[in-house]
Design an enzyme around this catalytic site. Structure first.
Site, PDB file in Angstrom:
ATOM      1  N   HIS A 475     -27.983  13.337  -2.692  1.00  0.00           N
ATOM      2  CA  HIS A 475     -28.821  12.893  -3.415  1.00  0.00           C
ATOM      3  C   HIS A 475     -28.461  11.195  -3.877  1.00  0.00           C
ATOM      4  O   HIS A 475     -29.336  10.517  -4.414  1.00  0.00           O
ATOM      5  CB  HIS A 475     -29.076  13.874  -4.843  1.00  0.00           C
ATOM      6  N   ASP A 528     -25.637  19.448  -1.072  1.00  0.00           N
ATOM      7  CA  ASP A 528     -25.746  18.137  -1.427  1.00  0.00           C
ATOM      8  C   ASP A 528     -24.586  17.527  -0.817  1.00  0.00           C
ATOM      9  O   ASP A 528     -23.375  17.073  -1.618  1.00  0.00           O
ATOM     10  CB  ASP A 528     -25.632  18.230  -3.168  1.00  0.00           C
ATOM     11  N   SER A 630     -21.590  10.573  -9.358  1.00  0.00           N
ATOM     12  CA  SER A 630     -22.049  11.536  -8.327  1.00  0.00           C
ATOM     13  C   SER A 630     -21.369  11.076  -7.163  1.00  0.00           C
ATOM     14  O   SER A 630     -21.408   9.833  -6.640  1.00  0.00           O
ATOM     15  CB  SER A 630     -23.591  11.242  -8.140  1.00  0.00           C
TER      16      SER A 630
END
EC number: 3.4.21.42
Length: 687
Positions: A475, A528, A630
């Protein structure tokens, strides 16, 4: 009067030789004067002698004619000296004294002292030319063989098969010019076995076709030539000449040289010289043509095909250099060549040499160095090493290389392939000692997390796993396939980022199982994970080094309670973002703990999110990652390692609420995809 006498004498001297003449003492027939010395040079034509006779002699007598005298000389030798009074012994002849010499020149000298007590009238003499027998009148014969006399001269002649030399006195044998061309034959001295001629030079030649050498075979008893004198000089001699070689001179009774002479030449000159003295029976020998052999070696450090006991004219061999040797012609090297035995007994291409192979200087390798070998020839050894402690040899035992026979530097394991220095993974230059969570955790150094990658937009993190690969969350890059990244800097203030290395993405690979959705509506973070291939390799050092990938064994399955490390520049409890790197330790938690947390959006409960085995739940109350972290690594210690070493167990993926539990992509489940993607895309992409 004396002037008249002198002029008449000069005129007589310059005159042509005459056959006769008269000589009178001064004032003859009157008394000769005192203190006189006069000479007459008599010359008759060549080939004649002189008969000198006196018809009157009246000179003062003294002992040994010491006072007055008439002296006769021939060739500087005194023939006689006269004085006193003499009368003829033969009443029918007027000659009182006479001389005869076999030479054509004679000198008469008259001398008187200062006083004479009586009146002496001197002498009257006459000369005539007489024939001389040159063949018998001299002690040495003028001819070497036959002498023939005639009036006024002589001539020499020779026996049959002889010829008269240019000096017209000596005879020789016409024994030159013979050329022998048959492959077998016999050569002998003139008249053999009868005595050979004197004063001769015999030149013979044996001339065989190219590729054959003349071999002479002599028996000792077939050789008898006048022996050497006391000084070792051969008055008569036999000499063999082949090219620039000379055999001899030989003389004596019995051949003194080798009985077999291999000349190494197809042409042999035979020279036999004799003088005028002793003659012997001479010599004879046999000869034959033998194919000229070539030596059994063209060049060292080689072997031959075919192998034979003897190589002769026109034989062809293939010369192959031994392993580690080559033939260098200009800039081109080869390991074999052909050579032909030539007519001169030498190999063609004999200048070619099998030289040790030169491997040249070993090639350098990235992130390593190579020793300068003492020399670079066949058998030389060199060693490679990597820049420690940040790189190591990818293959154990690939340090040592040897110069091989093919001209390459070769390793026992890798062959001619160069060793590769790969980054050391998972070992920070300064271990992390903090216990704080990242959400409000402690400031740390990049040296404790050298694998940490900073994504500038969107603000996120990643993990360096190789010198050209970054691992991050899908992402993070789904909306930006050309992210700007940095490594090696603890601070992400723009001015500080220059202290690190800027990374340029060449290509982004998102896992094929990742479902692209609107970020605000996303509930499924399964798969992910993404890979970013860098355009240029990253230089490793104390602030930049990769983290290890997990293994495939169960040892790499984190258990609840196991501690891991996280780092990043994300949100804290007091700030939305930080500029200085923060790090913390957090434990692995049961997956249901993550499912029980209520999200920040009351409209969306955690029950609506997708939870799979591809996820790890970690953290706890106040211990968590958050926005901006992230893609960063959840690092855990590699099991069963003595030295602490870290692998990327998970990637920061998502969480219901910062400061509680967070979800991390389980990297172990994607090892096959990671390795396959990296292997298939190891070469730079072509636009």
């Amino acid at each position: 009067m004396w002037c008249i006498v002198l002029l008449s004498l000069l005129a007589w001297v310059d005159a042509e030789p005459t056959m006769y003449g008269e000589i009178l003492s001064p004032n003859y027939p009157q008394a000769y004067p005192n203190e006189v010395e006069k000479s007459w040079d008599i010359e008759v034509p060549e080939g004649y002698g002189i008969h000198l006779y006196f018809t009157h002699l009246d000179i003062e007598l003294s002992e040994n004619c010491a006072y007055d005298s008439v002296q006769i000389k021939s060739g500087g030798r005194e023939e006689g000296k006269l004085c006193g009074q003499k009368t003829s012994k033969n009443p029918k002849s007027a000659v009182v004294e006479e001389f005869q010499v076999p030479y054509n020149k004679l000198q008469v000298i008259f001398t008187s002292d200062f006083s004479n007590e009586e009146r002496f009238t001197g002498f009257a003499a006459y000369y005539v030319a007489v024939d001389v027998n040159e063949c018998t009148d001299f002690a040495d014969s003028p001819c070497s063989h036959f002498c023939n006399n005639y009036i006024g001269g002589y001539f020499c002649s020779c026996p049959p098969e002889y010829f008269l030399h240019e000096d017209k006195k000596n005879c020789g044998v016409n024994c030159s010019g013979d050329v022998f061309t048959t492959l077998i034959g016999e050569v002998a001295s003139p008249n053999y076995p009868n005595p050979y001629p004197e004063n001769s030079r015999c030149d013979y030649q044996i001339l065989l076709e190219e590729g054959f050498q003349v071999v002479v075979t002599m028996r000792r008893e077939d050789f008898d030539v006048e022996p050497a004198d006391s000084g070792g000089h051969c008055p008569d001699s036999l000499i063999f000449v082949a090219g620039n070689q000379q055999f001899g001179p030989y003389c004596g009774n019995g051949f003194p040289g080798p009985l077999t002479i291999e000349t190494k030449s197809n042409a042999l000159n035979i020279i036999f010289q004799t003088d005028e003295t002793e003659q012997k029976k001479g010599w004879k020998f046999r000869y034959h043509g033998d194919p000229i052999p070539c030596p059994k070696e063209v060049t060292a450090n080689s072997f031959w095909e075919p192998e034979k006991a003897k190589y002769v004219f026109k034989d062809v061999v293939k010369i192959t250099c031994l392993d580690g040797f080559e033939v260098v012609q200009g800039t081109v090297g080869s390991t074999s060549f052909y050579s032909t035995c030539q007519s001169n007994g030498k190999w063609s291409n004999s200048k070619l040499r099998c030289q040790p192979v030169d491997c040249g200087s070993p090639e350098p390798i990235p992130h390593g160095k190579v020793e300068d070998p003492e020399h670079t020839l066949f058998g030389s050894v060199t060693r490679y090493s990597c820049e420690q402690p940040y790189y190591y040899m990818e293959t154990d035992g690939s340090e040592e290389y040897r110069c091989a026979g093919n001209g390459s530097w070769v390793n026992e394991l890798l062959g001619a392939e160069l060793p590769k220095c790969v980054p050391v993974c998972g070992i920070p230059s300064e271990p992390f000692k903090g216990m704080q969570r990242i959400f409000g955790g402690i400031i740390t150094k990049i040296e404790s997390f050298p694998w940490q990658v900073f994504f500038q937009n969107p603000r996120a993190g990643g993990a360096l796993i190789d010198e050209q690969w970054v691992l991050t969350a899908a992402h993070v890059v789904e909306g930006n396939r050309e992210p700007v990244m940095y490594v090696g800097s603890s601070s992400v203030v723009t001015s500080h980022l220059a202290n690190g290395q800027m990374l340029t993405a060449e290509r982004v690979f998102i896992h094929p199982g990742w479902e692209e959705q609107d970020a605000s509506e996303r509930k499924n973070f399964d798969n992910d994970i993404a890979l970013v291939r860098l355009k240029d390799p990253v230089k490793m050092g104390p602030t930049v080094s990769p983290i290890c990938l997990p293994g495939t064994s169960s040892d790499y399955d984190p258990s609840v309670g196991d501690l891991g490390l996280i780092s990043g520049w994300g949100r804290t409890n007091t700030k939305d973002h930080v500029v200085k790197l923060r790090g913390a330790k957090l434990p692995v938690a049961p997956s249901d703990k993550c499912q029980e947390i209520k999200g920040t959006n009351p409209r969306i409960g955690t029950s609506s999110f997708v939870f799979t085995d591809n996820m790890i739940c970690a953290g706890g109350r106040g211990v968590d990652s958050c926005n901006g972290d992230s893609g960063g690594a959840f690092a855990m210690q590699v099991p069963n390692e003595e030295t602490p070493k870290f692998y990327v167990a998970g990637l920061v993926s998502w969480g219901p609420q910062c400061g509680t539990y967070g979800i991390y992509t389980r990297v172990k489940n994607y090892i096959d995809w990671i390795r396959e993607t990296m292997q298939q895309n190891s070469a730079p992409s072509v636009d």
